[in-house]
Design a protein around this motif. Structure first.
Motif, PDB file in Angstrom:
ATOM      1  N   LEU A  10       0.828  -1.204   0.000  1.00 60.36           N
ATOM      2  CA  LEU A  10       0.000   0.000   0.000  1.00 60.36           C
ATOM      3  C   LEU A  10       0.865   1.258   0.000  1.00 60.36           C
ATOM      4  O   LEU A  10       0.550   2.241  -0.686  1.00 60.36           O
ATOM      5  N   LEU A  11       1.961   1.241   0.752  1.00 57.49           N
ATOM      6  CA  LEU A  11       2.864   2.391   0.757  1.00 57.49           C
ATOM      7  C   LEU A  11       3.511   2.596  -0.607  1.00 57.49           C
ATOM      8  O   LEU A  11       3.691   3.731  -1.047  1.00 57.49           O
ATOM      9  N   LEU A  12       3.839   1.520  -1.288  1.00 59.77           N
ATOM     10  CA  LEU A  12       4.412   1.626  -2.624  1.00 59.77           C
ATOM     11  C   LEU A  12       3.417   2.281  -3.584  1.00 59.77           C
ATOM     12  O   LEU A  12       3.750   3.245  -4.284  1.00 59.77           O
ATOM     13  N   PHE A  13       2.187   1.788  -3.596  1.00 57.93           N
ATOM     14  CA  PHE A  13       1.180   2.359  -4.501  1.00 57.93           C
ATOM     15  C   PHE A  13       0.842   3.799  -4.123  1.00 57.93           C
ATOM     16  O   PHE A  13       0.646   4.645  -4.994  1.00 57.93           O
ATOM     17  N   SER A  14       0.795   4.092  -2.843  1.00 59.62           N
ATOM     18  CA  SER A  14       0.507   5.467  -2.425  1.00 59.62           C
ATOM     19  C   SER A  14       1.639   6.401  -2.854  1.00 59.62           C
ATOM     20  O   SER A  14       1.406   7.535  -3.261  1.00 59.62           O
ATOM     21  N   ASN A  15       2.864   5.904  -2.803  1.00 60.47           N
ATOM     22  CA  ASN A  15       4.007   6.714  -3.224  1.00 60.47           C
ATOM     23  C   ASN A  15       3.998   7.001  -4.714  1.00 60.47           C
ATOM     24  O   ASN A  15       4.374   8.084  -5.141  1.00 60.47           O
ATOM     25  N   VAL A  16       3.583   6.031  -5.498  1.00 61.25           N
ATOM     26  CA  VAL A  16       3.468   6.266  -6.942  1.00 61.25           C
ATOM     27  C   VAL A  16       2.477   7.399  -7.189  1.00 61.25           C
ATOM     28  O   VAL A  16       2.756   8.334  -7.952  1.00 61.25           O
ATOM     29  N   LEU A  17       1.328   7.328  -6.529  1.00 61.48           N
ATOM     30  CA  LEU A  17       0.327   8.389  -6.697  1.00 61.48           C
ATOM     31  C   LEU A  17       0.852   9.740  -6.224  1.00 61.48           C
ATOM     32  O   LEU A  17       0.690  10.758  -6.911  1.00 61.48           O
ATOM     33  N   GLN A  73       8.669   4.371   4.614  1.00 58.34           N
ATOM     34  CA  GLN A  73       8.020   5.311   3.688  1.00 58.34           C
ATOM     35  C   GLN A  73       9.061   6.131   2.930  1.00 58.34           C
ATOM     36  O   GLN A  73       8.962   6.300   1.720  1.00 58.34           O
ATOM     37  N   GLU A  74      10.050   6.632   3.615  1.00 52.40           N
ATOM     38  CA  GLU A  74      11.070   7.465   2.972  1.00 52.40           C
ATOM     39  C   GLU A  74      11.901   6.657   1.976  1.00 52.40           C
ATOM     40  O   GLU A  74      12.233   7.145   0.892  1.00 52.40           O
ATOM     41  N   ALA A  75      12.236   5.423   2.327  1.00 52.72           N
ATOM     42  CA  ALA A  75      13.002   4.583   1.415  1.00 52.72           C
ATOM     43  C   ALA A  75      12.188   4.250   0.171  1.00 52.72           C
ATOM     44  O   ALA A  75      12.702   4.300  -0.952  1.00 52.72           O
ATOM     45  N   ILE A  76      10.915   3.938   0.355  1.00 50.96           N
ATOM     46  CA  ILE A  76      10.041   3.660  -0.784  1.00 50.96           C
ATOM     47  C   ILE A  76       9.901   4.909  -1.649  1.00 50.96           C
ATOM     48  O   ILE A  76       9.933   4.828  -2.880  1.00 50.96           O
ATOM     49  N   THR A  77       9.773   6.064  -1.014  1.00 52.74           N
ATOM     50  CA  THR A  77       9.653   7.322  -1.755  1.00 52.74           C
ATOM     51  C   THR A  77      10.854   7.544  -2.658  1.00 52.74           C
ATOM     52  O   THR A  77      10.709   7.918  -3.829  1.00 52.74           O
ATOM     53  N   LEU A  78      12.040   7.327  -2.140  1.00 56.21           N
ATOM     54  CA  LEU A  78      13.241   7.538  -2.941  1.00 56.21           C
ATOM     55  C   LEU A  78      13.317   6.548  -4.098  1.00 56.21           C
ATOM     56  O   LEU A  78      13.668   6.919  -5.218  1.00 56.21           O
TER      57      LEU A  78
END
Length: 116
Positions: A10-17, A73-78
């Motif tokens: 979910l964090l991955l998909f939210s980060n894409v958005l 979250q920050e790692a996924i964001t990057l």
């Protein structure tokens, strides 16, 4: 589905958005600013519909601490932004971006070590 898998997905998909909400309008400089803001807010609303449950599921299930969720979250964001900047914005990855990514990976390792 396990919170150990569902939360990062979910964090991955939210980060894409969220990446598209924050930076997607850069490919449409002809849009008036008000339109870029409205489109970005619409995308961000969808992003929140994924990020809030991700954090709630991970935390309330006892799978992750708040600190672990934030660092994850920050790692996924990057990671998401690295792919976005290359594929969507046409930028190249430079050594300093990769070095920053390595530092975030180290942060993820440290935050998941047992506290003593």
């Amino acid at each position: 589905m396990s919170p150990w898998l569902l939360t990062p997905l979910l964090l991955l998909f939210s980060n894409v958005l969220m990446t598209f909400a924050w930076y997607g309008h850069l490919k449409a400089p002809h849009w008036p600013l008000w339109l870029a803001i409205l489109v970005s807010w619409g995308i961000a609303l969808l992003e929140y519909c994924l990020a809030v449950p991700a954090n709630r599921i991970g935390f309330t299930a006892g799978a992750f601490t708040g600190q672990q969720l934030k660092v994850m979250q920050e790692a996924i964001t990057l990671l998401v932004f690295a792919v976005f900047s290359v594929t969507f914005l046409g930028e190249t990855l430079r050594w300093n971006f990769l070095a920053a990514g390595a530092c975030l990976v180290a942060a993820v390792v440290f935050i998941f070590l047992p506290a003593r």
